[in-house]
Design an enzyme around this catalytic site. Structure first.
Site, short mmCIF file in Angstrom:
data_model
loop_
_atom_site.label_atom_id
_atom_site.label_comp_id
_atom_site.label_asym_id
_atom_site.label_seq_id
_atom_site.Cartn_x
_atom_site.Cartn_y
_atom_site.Cartn_z
N GLY A 73 -71.26 65.33 59.85
CA GLY A 73 -70.91 64.66 61.10
C GLY A 73 -72.05 64.54 62.07
O GLY A 73 -73.22 64.45 61.68
N HIS A 116 -78.28 61.34 55.03
CA HIS A 116 -77.69 62.19 56.08
C HIS A 116 -78.69 63.29 56.42
O HIS A 116 -79.27 63.90 55.53
CB HIS A 116 -76.38 62.81 55.60
CG HIS A 116 -75.73 63.66 56.65
ND1 HIS A 116 -75.04 63.13 57.71
CD2 HIS A 116 -75.71 65.00 56.83
CE1 HIS A 116 -74.60 64.11 58.50
NE2 HIS A 116 -74.99 65.25 57.97
N LEU A 158 -66.52 60.33 55.34
CA LEU A 158 -67.81 60.51 56.00
C LEU A 158 -68.62 61.65 55.36
O LEU A 158 -68.14 62.78 55.28
CB LEU A 158 -67.55 60.84 57.48
CG LEU A 158 -68.78 61.07 58.35
CD1 LEU A 158 -69.61 59.81 58.44
CD2 LEU A 158 -68.35 61.55 59.72
N ASP A 159 -69.83 61.36 54.94
CA ASP A 159 -70.76 62.37 54.43
C ASP A 159 -70.23 63.10 53.21
O ASP A 159 -70.65 64.22 52.92
CB ASP A 159 -71.11 63.39 55.52
CG ASP A 159 -71.72 62.75 56.74
OD1 ASP A 159 -72.25 61.64 56.61
OD2 ASP A 159 -71.66 63.34 57.83
N GLU A 160 -69.29 62.49 52.49
CA GLU A 160 -68.72 63.22 51.36
C GLU A 160 -68.88 62.48 50.04
O GLU A 160 -68.30 62.88 49.04
CB GLU A 160 -67.23 63.51 51.63
CG GLU A 160 -67.07 64.43 52.81
CD GLU A 160 -65.71 65.08 52.91
OE1 GLU A 160 -64.81 64.71 52.15
OE2 GLU A 160 -65.58 65.98 53.76
#
Lengths: 291, 291, 291, 291
Positions: free
Chosen positions: C209, C200, C235-237
């Protein structure tokens, strides 16, 4: 006497030095016109930096000048070559005066005191104000007045009013929040527009608000950091001056993160403060230009 | 009470903690045998690190132990499972005592004093000894004895003898050279084998000897740095504990380099010292294993 | 043949090497018992690392073993000395196989291809799958199959089904998202639990995001970064493996940030991947232990 | 089309852009005079940086100009306002052409090829010349000519003559030594004054000469690094453009250091090359000014 800017420029203050800060709409020929005025006034340009925000058509310039200067005439001549609605500032290159606000933690304050003591930071710490009395003995070692203004039993407005009564008379150039752990009201902040510098113990915008190290531990991040910023009305959202991080790993508890984070907090705060003291920082919307 | 190792291990000292350091020839089953002895003595392993130098067939281990320990029996049992000619050390995990030697510069000393004051470094500074009297007032702010032992009019041997007379009674675990700017004789060094820590203001082996910042400026390097090392008989050639660098550019004068270098010097020295205080550093030939 | 782990351990693979990963409740004597089993099976411990999460009472260990090993017997003996509900894994130290998913950007993919080519990364790239056909010619330079699976005209489920049909037959150890710019469904992720690695383009949790560089520019940050993490349902976690940052300043446009960020993205992804390939990463809740 | 300088300046090349480089004795009013000439020629200053070496009284300036320019007239007007014995250069802001020299190692070359391929580096690699034939297949993947000029059986002069015959026709702006492991003679270097860029695998001036990683391992350093520099007549002693380091520890063998060092070597070389390609580097004695 001389001091050293963060950008690596030695500034001897044996002769009179002034720093010119310009912020205006971009236009052709600006550098020629501005430096032309300096030349016409027989001023020597010791250091010069420009930045143009092409997207927004904005021009920024920071110039260190040497020589005998008739300020009124110089500024008048300068204003004539600039577009309207410019910001034009001419300040002394000398030592600035700050008041430091603290709560309980010593590391950022200690670093400022020590650097000020041995000349690592070109600043006069006029006074330290704490909402606890814990750091008095540290401050008084350095023969600097410490004011204890407890928040207990006071609402936020009354506490801030009491703080202001103590701070105002020092006529400080800047107020430094060296781990002052209470949120300031817009009314307080409005007393020192773009003149309050805070250190937040995370790499903003990550971990806004309370307990950033606990938040960092919960998330399992591999870096932690600190952010020095000007304070505006929104918590942890003012213009960022300086940020840095250190690497951590799974073996750090939340307390370990807080402990290790101290070094980066104090380092970022003192670097940011030096930049501000050197007039290297221009606030622009919610951002900074750092020359 | 607790302290924080550089490796991110919080060590609570509410219970008795010991650190076991082993350095011996490599052999199969060593970890099983060593931890077996710990288990047999009902000791809890809080933290454990090993390193094998496969090239030289040497085994290193550092183990933090918790529990009631009969030291004599434990060490006897341990020695029985180790190869001959091992080094075996069992030390308390608590605060160590140091004497600091200085000349004129305040920044490294100041950082040690301040960190010791607020708990950023787990150390007792027993005394500071200077060959100038300049830093006395700084040291005495912290209620620590300062001894001025001038080198003027004395040959090196007599000066060191006078220093030793002052230092020896403090029975320090380590001697820290916080920008002590004189070369020490082998005789002095032999009094504290692998117990004298120096900060050299370059990223060794670059710029050995005098005026490293001037040398760096002459060479036009884009990084400068600092090196903390144990002192042995050869100037700037002892086992390296810690190094770090910062970026610089063409705009820095030699004085600027010296000024900016202060921050990395003090940071490297205090990190190296914490590693040594935590018993995380094992000297091995002219190198260190840093757990 | 040999490869180099990120932790600095050279691993010769001339002899059979296995990596043992243990994750279980903490208990006294665990290291002694575990290494005792290794010793009893006449295995040589080449490298050993432990970590105890004292807060949660959890023990982690990664051991590189050398020697002839009867896996079934060894694992049975090991299980007997461990607390119940342990995770016990014994894997080859050799090259792993990955499938890479991409969209349009070449830099992360290019770095993986190049490092794989010259041995800078110990990996076999079995295939590359793209939802655009743009990177085909780059991939085919390296004689690796490229599969174009367009998402156009397909809903997310059908597109992922088509991707899976291509990916599954490669029987990859890991799936690497090298700037694959679409969100994956929980169903897709469930096919590769803790086996999908994403990069990311921000220092998470900042700028989760879309358009993190635009967000970073809007906020005026002085650092940007990248985060490699396992993908889970949010998402992204997912659990973070590796993060790094670079310094930026006011002169960077959002496009400049994106351009400069490429280097840190590719560096973080390939370092994270090497850690995973070396079996140095243990997932634990939403965090990682990185040995 | 646009490219991105290392200093964060996006340069759109839709309009004609030129870069003006001035290096002359310092004098009052220089900036006003120089920018005055630019203004008089109706050129827009997109970006401007100055540096004054106060110790040596030398002025440096790099200005990015936009607009229709009559080069001869402009340079004539400019020369008239400058002190005598100035260096004055006006160059296109566009893509430069390089020839790369290699020996056996692929990582630096691979990074240049890949970055050039995807636009991460604004360069045309005209050809690659190797004294081994090993890297041919890598180079030819990118449809770039590879020339194998073996040194075997040739003395240094004859080998260099053969290299020159291959290199010269490409009329390259710069020659990049991407781990070319042979020392060049002064005669060869004289063909490309301040136009040969080398990557040395240490943080110079540490570990000059052969086997720097072995030297670093012997010394037990805690950082290793790389240095990109212009080549002059003395081995590893030319003007430094860029340096960087990474942290290492006792667990790294000399081979591990070499392996890990690759990433910093390739990163430093490509950053240095981008600076040079952008005309951001001015050589000055044995140093560089990097704008």
């Amino acid at each position: 006497m001389s001091y050293k800017s963060m950008s690596g420029i030695s500034v001897s203050t044996d002769v009179t030095r002034k720093i010119l800060i310009i912020d205006c709409a971009d236009a052709q020929g600006l550098i020629a016109k501005i430096t032309g005025v300096c030349f016409a006034h027989q001023l020597n340009i010791v250091n010069n930096k420009e930045f143009v925000d092409h997207a927004q058509g904005r021009f920024f310039m920071r110039t260190v000048l040497e020589g005998d200067i008739n300020e009124a005439e110089f500024l008048k001549a300068m204003a004539e070559v600039l577009p309207e609605q410019n910001h034009l500032k001419l300040v002394d290159a000398g030592t600035k005066r700050v008041v430091v606000m603290v709560t309980k933690e010593a590391h950022c304050l200690g670093d400022l005191l020590m650097k000020s003591y041995y000349g690592g930071l070109d600043v006069e710490i006029a006074a330290v104000v704490g909402n606890y009395d814990i750091l008095r003995s540290l401050v008084e070692k350095f023969d600097i007045p410490f004011h204890f203004v407890s928040h207990e039993g006071l609402n936020r407005e009354d506490h801030e009013k009491a703080m202001l009564e103590v701070i105002k008379p020092y006529d400080a150039d800047y107020v430094v929040l060296a781990k002052y752990m209470r949120v300031l009201t817009p009314e307080f902040v409005a007393q020192f527009p773009n003149r309050i510098i805070n250190i937040h113990h995370s790499f903003l915008p990550a971990f806004i608000g309370a307990s950033p190290y606990k938040q960092a531990w919960d998330r399992g991040v591999k870096i932690i950091g600190a952010t020095a910023h000007f304070v505006n009305n929104c918590l942890d959202e003012g213009p960022i001056i300086k940020q840095d991080v250190i690497s951590v790993d799974h073996s750090y508890s939340a307390e370990d993160l807080a402990h290790q984070g101290r070094d980066v907090e104090k380092s970022v705060l003192s670097k940011a403060l030096q930049l501000v003291l050197n007039e290297q920082v221009v606030v622009y919307g919610n951002k900074t230009v750092v020359f």
